[in-house]
Enzyme design. Structure first.
Site, mmCIF file in Angstrom:
data_model
loop_
_atom_site.group_PDB
_atom_site.id
_atom_site.type_symbol
_atom_site.label_atom_id
_atom_site.label_comp_id
_atom_site.label_asym_id
_atom_site.label_seq_id
_atom_site.Cartn_x
_atom_site.Cartn_y
_atom_site.Cartn_z
ATOM 1 N N ARG A 93 0.856 -1.201 0.000
ATOM 2 C CA ARG A 93 0.000 0.000 0.000
ATOM 3 C C ARG A 93 0.889 1.248 0.000
ATOM 4 O O ARG A 93 0.623 2.229 -0.693
ATOM 5 C CB ARG A 93 -0.933 0.006 1.217
ATOM 6 C CG ARG A 93 -1.747 1.302 1.309
ATOM 7 C CD ARG A 93 -2.740 1.287 2.459
ATOM 8 N NE ARG A 93 -3.425 2.581 2.559
ATOM 9 C CZ ARG A 93 -4.445 2.828 3.391
ATOM 10 N NH1 ARG A 93 -4.915 1.861 4.192
ATOM 11 N NH2 ARG A 93 -5.008 4.024 3.433
ATOM 12 N N ASP A 170 -17.806 0.458 3.386
ATOM 13 C CA ASP A 170 -18.319 1.151 4.570
ATOM 14 C C ASP A 170 -18.167 2.665 4.502
ATOM 15 O O ASP A 170 -18.509 3.363 5.458
ATOM 16 C CB ASP A 170 -17.660 0.612 5.839
ATOM 17 C CG ASP A 170 -16.183 0.934 5.882
ATOM 18 O OD1 ASP A 170 -15.519 0.506 6.840
ATOM 19 O OD2 ASP A 170 -15.692 1.615 4.968
ATOM 20 N N TYR A 263 -14.550 10.237 -1.483
ATOM 21 C CA TYR A 263 -13.466 9.825 -2.384
ATOM 22 C C TYR A 263 -13.422 10.649 -3.671
ATOM 23 O O TYR A 263 -12.414 10.652 -4.384
ATOM 24 C CB TYR A 263 -13.583 8.334 -2.705
ATOM 25 C CG TYR A 263 -12.933 7.469 -1.641
ATOM 26 C CD1 TYR A 263 -13.677 6.922 -0.608
ATOM 27 C CD2 TYR A 263 -11.570 7.223 -1.670
ATOM 28 C CE1 TYR A 263 -13.069 6.153 0.377
ATOM 29 C CE2 TYR A 263 -10.958 6.451 -0.689
ATOM 30 C CZ TYR A 263 -11.710 5.923 0.328
ATOM 31 O OH TYR A 263 -11.115 5.157 1.308
#
Ligand code: NAD
Ligand SMILES: O=P(O)(O)OC[C@H]1O[C@H](O[C@H]2[C@H](O)[C@@H](O)[C@@H](O)O[C@@H]2CO)[C@H](O)[C@@H](O)[C@@H]1O
Ligand code: MN
Length: 440
Positions: A93, A170, A263
């Site tokens: 990541r 979520d 986002y």
């Protein structure tokens, strides 16, 4: 009442302890006879599992608990697979986030080139778990929240179209919790929403209370000033998340008739995101320094002391949506939930084969999407570009195609040109040599 058997795929996840505590708090409505953990990193999983063994012995000694790296042992005799794997874990990541930033582009877990790189790693891992489930427990359902959910969902639509897998997220849950607070409600469950988009790329178009009163005006008045920060001034939580919730104000400005998923800031304000990023210290570093360190040190303390009070593990309240989903399947509750499902006309003027995140009624045979109707030109344009990126990533993975992955990165709204896309892609290929299929 029937008792269920659950396997957590990704047992070593930082979210596993909170989810186990949440499952224990929901035994009334979702009773369990067995919990198993499965992971391909036995050492990581063992730390979480041995701590959860202490908790389960204290709170629910009747629930059979085991953990394993053996797929047959893990997936035999289960009713639900709760999957939250991270292929490559946090070190990858970190690379997903830092490599694009080296090229002046958004570096993010699930968005832009970082999300594309993550998707190229996740597809194989998630399909493998679907296949284990179908081999050893063919009647089970997979509740998947392994990310990047958008790309994973497109991959399962295309490559496992008949599998019993539900892809969930979520983020809307978290934002709706804030909206409820802004609206003066006790819980987001008092709200009835209409929402559409792709995963991590959507909009609320209606929010009503249980009596049908429109809550949008009250929430809009707040969001226009403070974004999704419920009360002005000091906030709890982590700075980067607080900034994200505050930035929703500027994302909302692009269409004040709706409320945006947080986002969307990465696609609509990539310049702001890059200007406020630290290429040497990204979100992955924050999570390794905070959540991962906290969870694993708590697990170690619990194991050492042999009692759960020795740690500071917290219940993952908001993860109760996972139980909402499991009970909807198990008891045919027809619960109304946002899920990532094939569009198939729900959004009437959008690609029927796109995986869209929309309200569904969920029962024993799975989700039944509610119709959305036509979406406006602005959202249609954004979603068409983004869904093409997601589809190209899956095609690139299937065909091992360098060209299609280059097209996908070039097409992302976060990337300025094909030359920058190619430079990022070539760096990502080197970083992911142990995870991606070899591209030709
Ligand atoms: N859908 C959502 O809204 C949502 C919300 C939160 C987290 N997540 C996702 O949940 C996942 C877990 O997050 P985390 O931060 O706890 O990650 P983590 O790295 O702490 O845990 C992931 C676990 O998956 C294991 N794993 C990796 N590849 C595997 C494979 N092929 N088979 C079996 N196990 C494998 C790892 O060994 C690790 O123990 C991530 O994909 C994250 O993005 C999704
Ligand atoms: O940066 P991270 O790892 O902390 O979070 C990335 C994930 O963010 C979202 O999940 C959030 C959730 O929306 C929020 O309300 C809170 O509960 O924390 C969760 C995990 O941090 C998003 O939905 C996930 O897909 C991301 O992986
Ligand atoms: Mn999500």
């Amino acid at each position: 009442m029937k008792k269920f058997s659950v396997v957590v795929a990704g047992g070593g996840s930082t979210f596993t302890p909170g989810i186990v505590l949440m499952l224990l708090a929901n035994q009334e409505r979702f009773p369990l006879r067995a919990i198993k953990f499965y992971d391909n990193d036995g050492a990581r999983q063992e730390i979480v599992a041995e701590a959860c063994k202490v908790i389960l012995k204290e709170q629910a000694p009747d629930i059979e608990f085991s953990y394993t790296t053996d797929p047959k042992a893990a997936f035999t005799d289960v009713d639900f697979v709760m999957a939250h794997i991270r292929v490559g874990k946090y070190p990858m990541r970190e690379k997903d986030e830092k490599i694009p930033l080296r090229h002046g582009v958004v570096g993010q877990e699930t968005c832009g080139p970082g999300g594309i790189a993550y998707g190229m790693r996740s597809i194989g891992g998630v399909l493998e778990i679907v296949d284990y489930m179908e081999k050893y427990s063919p009647n089970a359902w997979m509740l998947n929240y392994s990310n990047p959910a958008a790309i994973v969902a497109e991959a399962t639509r295309r490559l496992r179209p008949h599998s019993k897998i539900l892809n969930i997220c979520d983020m809307p849950i978290g934002i709706e919790g804030r909206m409820a607070e802004i609206a003066g409600l006790k819980s987001r469950k008092e709200m009835r929403v209409r929402y559409y988009g792709l995963n991590h790329f959507g909009w609320w178009t209606s929010i009503e209370d249980a009596h049908g009163n429109d809550l949008m005006p009250k929430i809009r008045e707040h969001v226009a000033k403070y974004g999704y920060v419920p009360h002005t001034g000091e906030q709890g939580g982590e700075a980067s998340w607080n900034d994200t919730f505050a930035k929703a104000k500027d994302v909302w400005a692009l269409d004040p008739s709706t409320f945006p998923n947080t986002y969307l800031k990465y696609y609509l304000y990539p310049d702001y995101v890059v200007a406020h990023a630290n290429p040497q210290h990204t979100r992955a570093n924050e999570v390794m320094e905070h959540r991962e360190k906290h969870v694993f040190s708590s697990c170690a303390a619990i194991i050492e002391a042999g009692k759960s009070s020795a740690g500071e593990l917290e219940i993952d309240e908001h993860a109760s949506y996972i139980v909402d989903l499991a009970t909807a399947i198990a008891f045919n509750t027809q619960a109304r939930m946002l899920l990532i499902v094939p569009n198939e006309g729900a959004i009437s003027n959008f690609d029927p084969q796109a995986m869209v995140e929309i309200p569904c009624l969920v029962g024993s045979s799975g989700p039944e999407p509610l119709t959305v109707g036509k979406i406006p030109l602005f959202q249609h344009g954004l979603m068409s570009q983004q869904v093409a990126v997601e589809k190209l990533v899956v095609e690139a993975w299937v065909e091992k195609s360098y060209l299609k992955l280059w097209q996908a990165i070039t097409l992302s709204k976060t990337v300025p040109s094909a030359s920058v896309a190619k430079a990022i892609l070539d760096d990502l290929i080197v970083a992911n040599k142990d995870y991606w299929p070899e591209l030709k």
